[in-house]
Design a protein around this motif. Structure first.
Motif, short mmCIF file in Angstrom:
data_model
loop_
_atom_site.label_atom_id
_atom_site.label_comp_id
_atom_site.label_asym_id
_atom_site.label_seq_id
_atom_site.Cartn_x
_atom_site.Cartn_y
_atom_site.Cartn_z
N THR A 158 -4.81 8.51 -2.37
CA THR A 158 -4.76 9.07 -0.97
C THR A 158 -6.41 9.14 -0.65
O THR A 158 -7.20 9.27 -1.43
CB THR A 158 -4.48 10.58 -1.18
OG1 THR A 158 -2.93 10.58 -1.50
CG2 THR A 158 -4.56 11.18 0.32
N VAL A 159 -6.74 8.67 0.54
CA VAL A 159 -7.98 9.00 1.12
C VAL A 159 -8.26 10.04 1.75
O VAL A 159 -7.65 10.47 2.52
CB VAL A 159 -8.44 7.64 2.08
CG1 VAL A 159 -9.91 7.95 2.38
CG2 VAL A 159 -8.23 6.30 1.44
N SER A 212 -8.26 2.27 -1.94
CA SER A 212 -7.07 2.96 -2.05
C SER A 212 -6.14 2.39 -3.19
O SER A 212 -5.11 3.05 -3.64
CB SER A 212 -6.35 3.17 -0.91
OG SER A 212 -5.66 1.88 -0.27
N VAL A 235 -2.12 3.25 4.16
CA VAL A 235 -2.58 4.13 3.28
C VAL A 235 -2.57 5.88 3.62
O VAL A 235 -2.79 6.13 4.67
CB VAL A 235 -4.39 3.71 3.31
CG1 VAL A 235 -4.93 4.48 2.15
CG2 VAL A 235 -4.40 2.24 3.00
N PHE A 240 -3.59 9.50 4.03
CA PHE A 240 -5.06 10.16 4.07
C PHE A 240 -4.69 11.44 4.45
O PHE A 240 -3.84 11.86 4.99
CB PHE A 240 -5.85 9.18 4.95
CG PHE A 240 -5.70 9.69 6.44
CD1 PHE A 240 -6.01 10.33 7.22
CD2 PHE A 240 -4.53 8.72 7.05
CE1 PHE A 240 -5.75 10.66 8.42
CE2 PHE A 240 -4.05 8.62 8.30
CZ PHE A 240 -4.84 9.76 9.16
N ARG A 251 0.69 -1.07 0.22
CA ARG A 251 0.13 -0.12 0.12
C ARG A 251 0.84 1.24 -0.09
O ARG A 251 0.62 2.37 -0.47
CB ARG A 251 -1.03 -0.11 1.23
CG ARG A 251 -2.23 -1.09 1.13
CD ARG A 251 -3.11 -0.91 2.22
NE ARG A 251 -3.99 -2.01 2.38
CZ ARG A 251 -3.80 -2.93 3.41
NH1 ARG A 251 -2.96 -2.90 3.93
NH2 ARG A 251 -4.67 -3.95 3.44
N ALA A 276 -0.89 2.78 -2.86
CA ALA A 276 -2.40 3.35 -2.46
C ALA A 276 -2.31 4.78 -2.92
O ALA A 276 -1.41 5.51 -2.88
CB ALA A 276 -2.19 3.35 -0.78
N LEU A 296 -6.28 3.64 8.26
CA LEU A 296 -5.62 3.87 7.40
C LEU A 296 -4.19 3.88 7.72
O LEU A 296 -3.34 3.47 6.93
CB LEU A 296 -6.29 5.02 6.68
CG LEU A 296 -7.61 5.00 5.95
CD1 LEU A 296 -7.97 6.27 5.55
CD2 LEU A 296 -7.73 4.07 4.88
#
Length: 785
Positions: free
Chosen positions: A297-298, A370, A402, A404, A291, A295, A397
């Motif tokens: 971006t959240v 993600s 991940v 965020f 990730r 991944a 996350l």
């Protein structure tokens, strides 16, 4: 005891199941074991790649159904074909010793991968194999090939492919090792998770059978299966994306887990290798490593208290950029209209005691998406971190690797009360505010320090407490707060559905119950509630509490709905048509001959200038033209292209335009009317004889079937706002006779005439034929026609 073993009917599947049967028969001679062949969807559909026909369950579903029904006691599968979790009611036993997990290359003529000519063609049905092979040899062509081992080898010969890639395990089990040209080491091609391991599946609760099967398991293989399938679960992989994992024992007892993950196109791939002793931890560490490389971006975005206009500028920006929006019940639905075309929208609605998706599932969903998208928005009501569980999502996350960001929102704790005329702080009345949630995970009142709240001068604000209002009031009074303390409840704050109740603390629960207020609601207790009498301007807007229906043209939200909202009204929109440009092209010579251009709508302006651009022309070609426009919005549309209308009639309809034009036109003037292809000939008839008029269709207002399922009952609307005659005909064609009793507001004479013709009983007409004129008619209470 007799046991039935379910298997697919391919040569390899039968060989695997027969090997299992023989071993069980040898180990347990007192029991009987028989094979039962079951055809699966994956066996029937052979002309499409695996990712196009479904997930990994396409090879197992039918067998699992037989196990659940009791017709089969043991299912034998290739574990790499199994979903990351067994179906409900089923379980896997411990893994037996695995076969060689590697992939292999079978070449038709050459003996080495390096000897294949540039552009050589290799067959495989796996994206994982395809993308990794192309990273070794980018020049190779990879084509889809499906079927059992014999079928793939035959296709290689018949279709003159240069080679194919298969699993070593299958060839070994079939005794076909001599066909292998080269073994692909995990450092070159990471195998599928659990490749070479058999999955033995049984019903839950079959204790004796599980003991029999587990007794024949292999510890090293079982650890590898746990690590590899654990990674598959952690990463959320399926057959739509390439994913690989292989776990091998290292000197000193350590385990090494090598993994890979790619996007659907193969343009991005990530690899990781981790060492350790705990297979579960290895799977988590490998997934985090992937990730961190792959991944998107959240963005945890606060959507505000309910009014879509109260989201932040940054929040709107992220919604417009989002590839995926994950939203819940309290997210203003209008905000979804900001999403770009193709954006995936996922509803995970959460209401009191009713969950579309549990929080743990939402967390996993965020991490999974993600790896598929660059920008993911988690849209929440209010503020992300004010009782919105945004902190839990952020921590999850971060743990999963991940990236965020948080986009704060306006909290209903202050905004809903402000819209009801209640400031949470005010000099001399409240120097601070307590904000608490009244709802716990156990569906009970939370642990609240009522003594501290009752003994101070601060305003007490409770969120998610409507169902506990009576208990909250009682506990505050028990803690010493006077019964005559001012209290208020604001339901659906900042929206057109906002409703408010005020009373003293002793009677607030009864008052709210009689008023029928619903959640979401904010409770406020304190002296500041008394200020509502003078500060409550929100609920005093002229159309507050009313709801209208707008038949609209096009999918995007209309400006008319926005204008209604400014006056306090709610509006539902139903699409009755779409605008489609005709693709009309022009030449500079043609345009030089036109003395006047007539535009009667913004759509006509946009369509004309789109055609102008497609003709590689610009406004310089219009230097000899004068322009007439009906209405301010049409004139504003022209200004966006750098043009100002020469003529705008005082009344915004065709009759007024024709009257004004007749005073300026001569019979020799050539006039272009840029119109809808399905518009009537009224304007032509009015100008006949006073000029040379040419009607040029530049767009079509095409009918769309209204989605009446989403409409409320006609009696729930205070009126229907019709902006054109076509909307009248299209809506009334599909709704019942009872809708003709609903009040209607018309934008102008043509629309009014159509309404009367269609039998609408109560009609008012805007004094000016534009949106603002319609609003004025509603606010001023124009007389019924």
């Amino acid at each position: 005891m007799k046991y039935i073993i379910g298997t697919r009917g391919s040569k390899l599947a039968l060989a695997q199941a027969e090997a299992v049967r023989r071993r069980l028969e040898e180990a347990y001679p007192e029991d009987r074991f028989e094979l039962y062949v079951i055809q699966t969807k994956g066996d029937r559909v052979l002309d499409k790649p695996l990712h196009e026909i479904g997930d990994k369950g396409v090879f197992v579903k039918e067998i699992e159904e037989k196990i659940l029904s009791g017709e089969v006691q043991i299912g034998v599968h290739s574990m790499k074909d199994m979903p990351s979790r067994p179906a409900p009611g089923l379980k896997f036993t411990r893994a037996w010793k695995r076969e060689d997990p590697r992939d292999v290359l079978i070449l038709r003529e050459e003996r080495r991968l390096e000897d294949l000519p540039e552009g050589a063609v290799i067959g495989t049905g796996s994206r994982r194999r395809k993308f990794q092979l192309q990273s070794l040899r980018p020049d190779l062509q990879v084509v889809n090939i499906r079927g059992n081992v014999d079928t793939r080898i035959r296709k290689m010969e018949e279709e003159q492919l240069d080679g194919i890639i298969l699993a070593a395990a299958g060839l070994h089990r079939l005794g076909m090792q001599e066909r292998i040209t080269r073994y692909l080491e995990p450092e070159e091609m990471v195998p599928a998770p659990a490749q070479g391991i058999l999955a033995l599946e049984i019903r839950e609760g079959e204790t004796r059978l599980q003991e029999l099967l587990d007794a024949l398991s292999d510890e090293e293989t079982d650890l590898a299966a746990e690590a590899e399938r654990g990674f598959l679960r952690e990463i959320g992989g399926d057959c739509h994306v390439p994913v690989g994992a292989v776990c091998r024992r290292q000197p000193g007892g350590l385990l090494r887990l090598d993994v890979m993950f790619g996007d659907e196109t193969g343009s991005r791939m990530a690899f990781a290798s981790v060492l350790g002793r705990n297979p579960v931890q290895l799977a988590k560490e490998a997934a985090v490593s992937i990730r961190r490389q792959m991944a998107g971006t959240v963005y945890l975005v606060g959507g505000g208290p309910g009014d879509p206009g109260l989201i932040t500028v940054r929040g709107i920006q992220m919604l417009r950029e989002a590839d995926c929006i994950i939203y819940d019940r309290l997210s203003p639905p209008e905000l979804l209209e900001e999403a770009k075309p193709g954006c995936e929208r996922i509803y995970v609605g959460k209401a009191d005691r009713r969950h579309t998706m549990e929080q743990e599932e939402i967390n996993r969903l965020l991490a999974e998406k993600s790896l598929r998208y660059e920008t993911i928005v988690r849209l929440k009501g209010g503020d992300v971190y004010v009782f919105g569980r945004g902190g839990e999502e952020g921590l999850y996350l971060a743990e999963k690797g991940v990236p965020f960001e948080v986009v704060p929102g306006v909290s209903s704790a202050t905004a809903a009360l402000a819209c009801a005329g209640i400031p949470v702080t005010h000099r001399g009345k409240a120097s601070g505010v307590h904000v608490v949630t009244a709802h716990s995970k156990e569906d009970a009142l939370t642990e609240i320090d009522f003594e501290a709240m009752a003994g101070g001068k601060e305003t007490c604000v409770f969120l998610m407490g409507l169902g506990r209002l009576e208990e909250i009031a009682s506990r505050l009074m028990e803690a010493g707060m006077p019964p005559d303390t001012e209290a208020a409840v604001v339901s659906c704050g900042s929206t057109p559905e906002q409703r408010s109740c005020t009373s003293d603390l002793a009677h607030i629960a009864e008052t709210v119950r009689n008023a029928g207020l619903v959640s979401p609601a904010v409770i406020a207790v304190g002296e500041v509630v008394a200020l509502r009498e003078n500060l409550n301007v929100y609920e005093k807007r002229p159309l507050f509490g009313k709801r209208y229906l707008i038949p609209k043209i096009g999918e995007s939200g209309s400006r008319l709905k926005e204008l209604l909202g400014r006056q306090g009204a709610a509006a539902d929109e139903v699409c009755v048509g779409t605008i489609v440009n005709t693709g009309k092209r022009f030449s500079a010579e043609e345009l030089k001959q036109a003395d006047w251009l007539i535009f009667t709508s913004r759509n006509g302006v946009d369509a004309f200038f789109e055609g102008l651009a497609e003709s590689r022309l610009d406004v310089r070609c219009l230097s000899g033209c004068r322009i007439a426009a009906i209405g301010g919005r049409t004139a504003d549309a022209l200004k966006q292209y750098g043009l100002y209308a020469d003529l705008i009639p005082d009344a915004f309809h065709s009759d007024a335009l024709a009257k004004a034009l007749k005073q300026r036109l001569s019979p020799g003037d050539r006039v272009w009317y840029l119109k809808a292809g399905n518009a009537d000939g009224h304007l032509r008839s009015l100008l006949e004889g006073c000029c040379s008029l040419e009607e040029i269709p530049v767009y079509e207002n095409q009918a769309a079937v209204p989605d009446t399922e989403k409409l409320r009952k006609p009696e729930e609307y205070d009126g229907i706002l019709f902006t054109c005659a076509s909307s009248v005909e299209r809506l009334l064609k599909v709704v019942g006779e009872e809708w003709r009793q609903c009040p209607a507001c018309s934008i102008g004479p043509k629309t009014t005439a159509c309404l009367k013709k269609c039998g609408m009983r109560h009609v008012i007409e805007a004094g000016r034929a534009d949106y603002e004129g319609m609003i004025e008619a509603l606010v001023n209470g124009n007389s019924w026609l």
